[in-house]
Design an enzyme around this catalytic site. Structure first.
Site, PDB file in Angstrom:
ATOM      1  N   LYS A  39      -4.263  -9.876  -6.851  1.00  0.00           N
ATOM      2  CA  LYS A  39      -5.611 -10.175  -6.355  1.00  0.00           C
ATOM      3  C   LYS A  39      -6.651  -9.200  -6.917  1.00  0.00           C
ATOM      4  O   LYS A  39      -6.312  -8.056  -7.253  1.00  0.00           O
ATOM      5  CB  LYS A  39      -5.634 -10.205  -4.827  1.00  0.00           C
ATOM      6  CG  LYS A  39      -5.646  -8.869  -4.157  1.00  0.00           C
ATOM      7  CD  LYS A  39      -6.056  -8.960  -2.687  1.00  0.00           C
ATOM      8  CE  LYS A  39      -6.152  -7.556  -2.151  1.00  0.00           C
ATOM      9  NZ  LYS A  39      -6.608  -7.374  -0.826  1.00  0.00           N
ATOM     10  N   LYS A  82       0.823  -1.218   0.000  1.00  0.00           N
ATOM     11  CA  LYS A  82       0.000   0.000   0.000  1.00  0.00           C
ATOM     12  C   LYS A  82       0.850   1.258   0.000  1.00  0.00           C
ATOM     13  O   LYS A  82       0.464   2.278  -0.565  1.00  0.00           O
ATOM     14  CB  LYS A  82      -0.961   0.014   1.194  1.00  0.00           C
ATOM     15  CG  LYS A  82      -2.170  -0.863   0.976  1.00  0.00           C
ATOM     16  CD  LYS A  82      -3.279  -0.525   1.950  1.00  0.00           C
ATOM     17  CE  LYS A  82      -4.522  -1.356   1.681  1.00  0.00           C
ATOM     18  NZ  LYS A  82      -5.533  -1.240   2.718  1.00  0.00           N
ATOM     19  N   LYS A 101     -11.095  -3.986  -4.909  1.00  0.00           N
ATOM     20  CA  LYS A 101     -12.089  -2.945  -5.198  1.00  0.00           C
ATOM     21  C   LYS A 101     -11.434  -1.609  -5.477  1.00  0.00           C
ATOM     22  O   LYS A 101     -12.069  -0.707  -6.017  1.00  0.00           O
ATOM     23  CB  LYS A 101     -13.132  -2.847  -4.074  1.00  0.00           C
ATOM     24  CG  LYS A 101     -12.600  -2.698  -2.657  1.00  0.00           C
ATOM     25  CD  LYS A 101     -13.768  -2.764  -1.680  1.00  0.00           C
ATOM     26  CE  LYS A 101     -13.416  -2.781  -0.211  1.00  0.00           C
ATOM     27  NZ  LYS A 101     -12.705  -3.889   0.353  1.00  0.00           N
TER      28      LYS A 101
HETATM   29  P1  TYM Z   1     -10.851  -5.998   2.918  1.00  0.00           P
HETATM   30  O1  TYM Z   1     -11.859  -4.945   3.115  1.00  0.00           O
HETATM   31  O2  TYM Z   1      -9.721  -5.722   1.987  1.00  0.00           O
HETATM   32  O3  TYM Z   1     -11.540  -7.319   2.444  1.00  0.00           O
HETATM   33  C1  TYM Z   1     -12.608  -7.919   3.170  1.00  0.00           C
HETATM   34  C2  TYM Z   1     -12.459  -9.430   3.099  1.00  0.00           C
HETATM   35  O4  TYM Z   1     -12.425  -9.861   1.736  1.00  0.00           O
HETATM   36  C3  TYM Z   1     -11.270 -10.672   1.519  1.00  0.00           C
HETATM   37  N1  TYM Z   1     -10.803 -10.430   0.149  1.00  0.00           N
HETATM   38  C4  TYM Z   1     -10.571 -11.399  -0.747  1.00  0.00           C
HETATM   39  N2  TYM Z   1     -10.682 -12.734  -0.678  1.00  0.00           N
HETATM   40  C5  TYM Z   1     -10.376 -13.443  -1.787  1.00  0.00           C
HETATM   41  N3  TYM Z   1      -9.964 -12.878  -2.951  1.00  0.00           N
HETATM   42  C6  TYM Z   1      -9.837 -11.539  -3.056  1.00  0.00           C
HETATM   43  N4  TYM Z   1      -9.452 -10.998  -4.205  1.00  0.00           N
HETATM   44  C7  TYM Z   1     -10.148 -10.733  -1.920  1.00  0.00           C
HETATM   45  N5  TYM Z   1     -10.139  -9.401  -1.692  1.00  0.00           N
HETATM   46  C8  TYM Z   1     -10.529  -9.241  -0.417  1.00  0.00           C
HETATM   47  C9  TYM Z   1     -10.255 -10.185   2.550  1.00  0.00           C
HETATM   48  O5  TYM Z   1      -9.281 -11.175   2.813  1.00  0.00           O
HETATM   49  C10 TYM Z   1     -11.140  -9.894   3.727  1.00  0.00           C
HETATM   50  O6  TYM Z   1     -11.385 -11.075   4.463  1.00  0.00           O
HETATM   51  N6  TYM Z   1      -8.063  -5.547   7.010  1.00  0.00           N
HETATM   52  C11 TYM Z   1      -9.294  -6.099   6.485  1.00  0.00           C
HETATM   53  C12 TYM Z   1     -10.520  -5.563   7.200  1.00  0.00           C
HETATM   54  C13 TYM Z   1     -10.504  -5.763   8.668  1.00  0.00           C
HETATM   55  C14 TYM Z   1     -10.646  -6.992   9.361  1.00  0.00           C
HETATM   56  C15 TYM Z   1     -10.616  -6.671  10.736  1.00  0.00           C
HETATM   57  C16 TYM Z   1     -10.808  -8.315   8.939  1.00  0.00           C
HETATM   58  C17 TYM Z   1     -10.396  -4.777   9.596  1.00  0.00           C
HETATM   59  N7  TYM Z   1     -10.465  -5.313  10.828  1.00  0.00           N
HETATM   60  C18 TYM Z   1     -10.730  -7.670  11.726  1.00  0.00           C
HETATM   61  C19 TYM Z   1     -10.900  -9.311   9.917  1.00  0.00           C
HETATM   62  C20 TYM Z   1     -10.862  -8.975  11.277  1.00  0.00           C
HETATM   63  C21 TYM Z   1      -9.409  -5.718   5.035  1.00  0.00           C
HETATM   64  O7  TYM Z   1      -8.833  -4.754   4.570  1.00  0.00           O
HETATM   65  O8  TYM Z   1     -10.263  -6.466   4.312  1.00  0.00           O
END
Ligand code: TYM
Length: 336
Positions: free
Chosen positions: A201, A119, A204
């Site tokens: 990956k 990032k 969004k």
């Molecule tokens: P975020 O918002 O990027 O994504 C949310 C969830 O979607 C999964 N994900 C994917 N899985 C498979 N293929 C992909 N291309 C893909 N893109 C996203 C992510 O692994 C995630 O599970 N840091 C986290 C948000 C967060 C969080 C937490 C998660 C904040 N606090 C506490 C778990 C527990 C994040 O940025 O996810």
């Protein structure tokens, strides 16, 4: 636990950032598992709006994205009466515990986070400290609720490891305060890749909208994006080396239909990529259509969304406060 009761059940927690319309990657890697786990566990799901400000956005955009993401969680069928569904910024204990945990995290271990490196390269004009401490706030999200299991995609595995390390370090000093959370990573769909660059990956925040499928994309857009997905010149559908684009489409097809890779190979034997892509597009469109319709319906009922968010915050806060009080006492903050 208060409100999410029943000791024999596991506490399952996960959040999604409020940083844009969620994608098929979020859905297959995380949301689908959340939905399946919501039946038999005490679940806490949230919109990580505090995390979202590590990347600059207009205030109105952040507000809109947060409420839209919350509506999406309701549309997934995560019953807000049975589960806790909330916005992270409504529970200030997240920031408070995040600060405390900062002081129990080594600079070196935070520096090893690949998502920070990635990032900070992508947002080179705004490498703020929040981007660096992001995983520590995420650890606070998890540890506040004593989560047993955290269903996430592959990309969050490293963040789960640091959360466990921080918890273990804290427990080593003060006794058993935190439960060590286990990541729950689905067998399939843990890493859905970009349709345009299948080495990275699906995200969004990808500037190329052809690279991802949004959960709100209508059928014709889904068909177009899958038709335009980058593949290879072999024109034979099988899962294998050097076929990242086809492997990705097969994974997506498998997640949407429940078919195994061998079945898919047999189904498309002697057929070209055109037929295969048409079938993948149809499967994705069918999978997402009910979700999109429900999302649009819920989004039209702002009063309902706000009522659920307020109740969710109350329930989450009750648990979070208890944890923070315990942590503060252990650390030695003066209590009155
Ligand atoms: P975020 O918002 O990027 O994504 C949310 C969830 O979607 C999964 N994900 C994917 N899985 C498979 N293929 C992909 N291309 C893909 N893109 C996203 C992510 O692994 C995630 O599970 N840091 C986290 C948000 C967060 C969080 C937490 C998660 C904040 N606090 C506490 C778990 C527990 C994040 O940025 O996810």
């Amino acid at each position: 636990m208060e409100n999410v009761s029943n000791d024999s059940k596991k506490v399952v927690l996960s959040l999604v950032q409020a940083s844009g319309t969620p994608t098929l990657g979020n859905y297959l890697g995380a949301f689908k598992n959340w939905h399946e786990m919501a039946e038999d566990n005490d679940c806490i799901f949230g919109v990580a709006d505090l995390h979202a400000i590590t990347v600059r956005s207009k205030p109105a955009d952040l507000r809109r994205r947060s409420i839209e993401m919350y509506a999406m969680l309701l549309a997934l069928g995560l019953n807000p009466d049975k589960n806790i569904v909330f916005l992270q910024s409504h529970v200030q204990e997240h920031a408070l515990l995040g600060w405390i945990l900062n002081c129990y995290t080594q600079f070196g271990e935070a520096s090893r986070m690949t998502q920070f490196k990635d990032k900070s390269t992508r947002h080179a004009d705004n490498v703020n400290v929040g981007l660096f401490t992001y995983p520590i706030l995420m650890a606070a999200d998890i540890l506040l609720y004593n989560a047993d299991m955290v269903p996430v995609g592959d990309d969050q595995k490293q963040h789960l490891e640091i959360a466990r390390n921080i918890a273990a370090r804290f427990n080593g000093i003060y006794g058993d305060v935190f439960k060590l959370p286990e990541p729950y990573i689905g067998r399939h769909g843990a890493k859905i890749l970009s349709l345009q660059e299948p080495e990275k990956k699906m995200s969004k925040s990808d500037p190329n909208v052809k690279a991802f499928i949004s959960l709100t994309d209508p059928t014709d857009v889904i068909v177009k994006k899958i038709k335009g997905a980058v593949t290879d010149s072999e024109a034979r559908v099988y899962y294998g080396e050097g076929k990242a684009g086809i492997n990705n489409l097969m994974t997506i097809y498998s997640c949407c239909t429940g078919k195994g890779m061998d079945d898919i190979e047999r189904e498309f034997e002697g057929k070209g990529y055109g037929d295969f892509k048409a079938a993948v597009a149809e499967a994705v469109a069918e999978e997402l259509r009910p979700l999109r319709e429900e999302y649009e319906r819920i989004l039209g009922d702002k009063a309902y969304i706000e009522k659920c968010a307020a109740e969710g915050a109350d329930k989450a806060r009750a648990i979070a406060r208890r944890t923070v009080r315990k942590v503060m006492k252990k650390v030695g903050f003066y209590q009155i």
